[in-house]
Scaffold this motif. Structure first.
Motif, PDB file in Angstrom:
ATOM      1  N   LYS A 202     -15.450  18.873 -49.083  1.00  0.00           N
ATOM      2  CA  LYS A 202     -16.308  18.460 -47.989  1.00  0.00           C
ATOM      3  C   LYS A 202     -15.480  18.219 -46.734  1.00  0.00           C
ATOM      4  O   LYS A 202     -14.427  17.607 -46.800  1.00  0.00           O
ATOM      5  N   PRO A 203     -15.913  18.746 -45.564  1.00  0.00           N
ATOM      6  CA  PRO A 203     -15.159  18.524 -44.329  1.00  0.00           C
ATOM      7  C   PRO A 203     -15.110  17.041 -43.989  1.00  0.00           C
ATOM      8  O   PRO A 203     -16.041  16.300 -44.232  1.00  0.00           O
ATOM      9  N   VAL A 204     -13.986  16.628 -43.418  1.00  0.00           N
ATOM     10  CA  VAL A 204     -13.790  15.239 -43.030  1.00  0.00           C
ATOM     11  C   VAL A 204     -13.733  15.165 -41.519  1.00  0.00           C
ATOM     12  O   VAL A 204     -13.073  15.973 -40.880  1.00  0.00           O
ATOM     13  N   LYS A 205     -14.433  14.194 -40.963  1.00  0.00           N
ATOM     14  CA  LYS A 205     -14.424  14.012 -39.515  1.00  0.00           C
ATOM     15  C   LYS A 205     -13.033  13.540 -39.089  1.00  0.00           C
ATOM     16  O   LYS A 205     -12.497  12.585 -39.633  1.00  0.00           O
ATOM     17  N   PRO A 206     -12.416  14.212 -38.112  1.00  0.00           N
ATOM     18  CA  PRO A 206     -11.050  13.848 -37.732  1.00  0.00           C
ATOM     19  C   PRO A 206     -10.993  12.547 -36.952  1.00  0.00           C
ATOM     20  O   PRO A 206     -11.923  12.191 -36.254  1.00  0.00           O
ATOM     21  N   THR A 207      -9.862  11.848 -37.108  1.00  0.00           N
ATOM     22  CA  THR A 207      -9.623  10.681 -36.275  1.00  0.00           C
ATOM     23  C   THR A 207      -8.614  11.042 -35.188  1.00  0.00           C
ATOM     24  O   THR A 207      -8.508  10.369 -34.204  1.00  0.00           O
TER      25      THR A 207
ATOM     26  N   ILE B 189      -5.135  13.726 -42.179  1.00  0.00           N
ATOM     27  CA  ILE B 189      -3.889  13.316 -42.805  1.00  0.00           C
ATOM     28  C   ILE B 189      -3.940  11.801 -42.935  1.00  0.00           C
ATOM     29  O   ILE B 189      -3.968  11.090 -41.929  1.00  0.00           O
ATOM     30  N   PRO B 190      -3.955  11.280 -44.168  1.00  0.00           N
ATOM     31  CA  PRO B 190      -4.074   9.830 -44.338  1.00  0.00           C
ATOM     32  C   PRO B 190      -2.822   9.097 -43.903  1.00  0.00           C
ATOM     33  O   PRO B 190      -1.732   9.674 -43.862  1.00  0.00           O
ATOM     34  N   LYS B 191      -2.984   7.818 -43.606  1.00  0.00           N
ATOM     35  CA  LYS B 191      -1.827   6.983 -43.289  1.00  0.00           C
ATOM     36  C   LYS B 191      -0.964   6.861 -44.531  1.00  0.00           C
ATOM     37  O   LYS B 191      -1.454   6.897 -45.655  1.00  0.00           O
ATOM     38  N   LEU B 192       0.314   6.677 -44.335  1.00  0.00           N
ATOM     39  CA  LEU B 192       1.253   6.602 -45.452  1.00  0.00           C
ATOM     40  C   LEU B 192       0.929   5.458 -46.396  1.00  0.00           C
ATOM     41  O   LEU B 192       1.006   5.608 -47.611  1.00  0.00           O
ATOM     42  N   GLU B 193       0.535   4.302 -45.846  1.00  0.00           N
ATOM     43  CA  GLU B 193       0.238   3.185 -46.739  1.00  0.00           C
ATOM     44  C   GLU B 193      -0.947   3.479 -47.648  1.00  0.00           C
ATOM     45  O   GLU B 193      -1.028   2.972 -48.762  1.00  0.00           O
ATOM     46  N   GLY B 194      -1.874   4.315 -47.189  1.00  0.00           N
ATOM     47  CA  GLY B 194      -2.996   4.723 -48.044  1.00  0.00           C
ATOM     48  C   GLY B 194      -2.544   5.597 -49.198  1.00  0.00           C
ATOM     49  O   GLY B 194      -3.073   5.518 -50.300  1.00  0.00           O
TER      50      GLY B 194
END
Length: 97
Positions: free
Chosen positions: A2-7, A41-46
């Motif tokens: 599923k496409p993810v809305k970019p931040t 691209i998730p944050k590293l802590e995630g």
């Protein structure tokens, strides 16, 4: 998938910054695979959180107290207790890298 809305996005003028971080060859591979697409691209802590939580559960199983875990991982008592009470999911993110 599923496409993810970019931040955030990497505009073309920032391609040099991308190349500096991952290298020209990898930047070209990334552009070839995902060029023109939205890529989250998730944050590293995630990404690191499941591994940290696994380690907290292991430490607790080996006798570490909640107070010790709070000090070691810089978390509140409430957060440590929540981590210890939740059964970890069996999905991609919970697997060690």
């Amino acid at each position: 998938m599923k496409p993810v809305k970019p931040t955030a996005a990497v505009p073309p003028q920032n391609l040099a910054a991308l190349q500096a971080v991952i290298g020209t060859r990898n930047a070209r591979k990334l552009c070839r695979a995902f060029g023109g697409s939205t890529l989250y691209i998730p944050k590293l802590e995630g990404v690191d959180r499941p591994s940290r939580n696994r380690q907290i559960r292991q430490d607790a199983a080996h006798g570490a107290t909640v107070t010790q875990l709070c000090a070691t991982y810089h978390l509140s008592e409430r957060q440590v207790r929540r981590i210890l009470s939740v059964r970890p999911p069996k999905d991609f993110w919970s697997e060690p890298w």
